[in-house]
Design a protein around this motif. Structure first.
Motif: not given
Length: 100
Positions: A29-43, A67-77
């Motif tokens: 489990q990862v908290r959403l508010n700890e994630l930095v996205t690697t994409k700024d758009t979504l479909q 020390g940062e958590l980057y969301l590489e794949d799974g923005l839609h999830r």
């Protein structure tokens, strides 16, 4: 705020993990508010798909770098989880050290 920050691109070096290599990482489990996205758009269509993970990994892919958590794949999830009032996401986390 859903995410810690909305990024644009991957600040970490290429890791070269294949789908099967990602599958070897146990989900956690990862908290959403700890994630930095690697994409700024979504479909939007992908967000609304009921079977969006049918052909892919059930878990998001996250890279820990400097020390940062980057969301590489799974923005839609992640956004679906937020829409369902959840503040955590199950993800496979790759721990990259600074030497890579």
């Amino acid at each position: 705020m859903i995410f810690k920050r909305v990024g644009d691109g991957r600040p970490y070096p290429a890791h070269g993990l294949t789908s099967s290599a990602w599958a070897n990482l146990p989900p956690r489990q990862v908290r959403l508010n700890e994630l930095v996205t690697t994409k700024d758009t979504l479909q939007l269509a992908a967000l609304l798909e009921e079977d969006g993970t049918f052909y892919g990994d059930l878990f998001a892919h996250v890279v820990r770098w400097h020390g940062e958590l980057y969301l590489e794949d799974g923005l839609h999830r992640a956004l679906r989880a937020a829409l369902h009032q959840r503040n955590v996401l199950h993800a496979r986390v790759l721990e990259m050290d600074d030497a890579r």
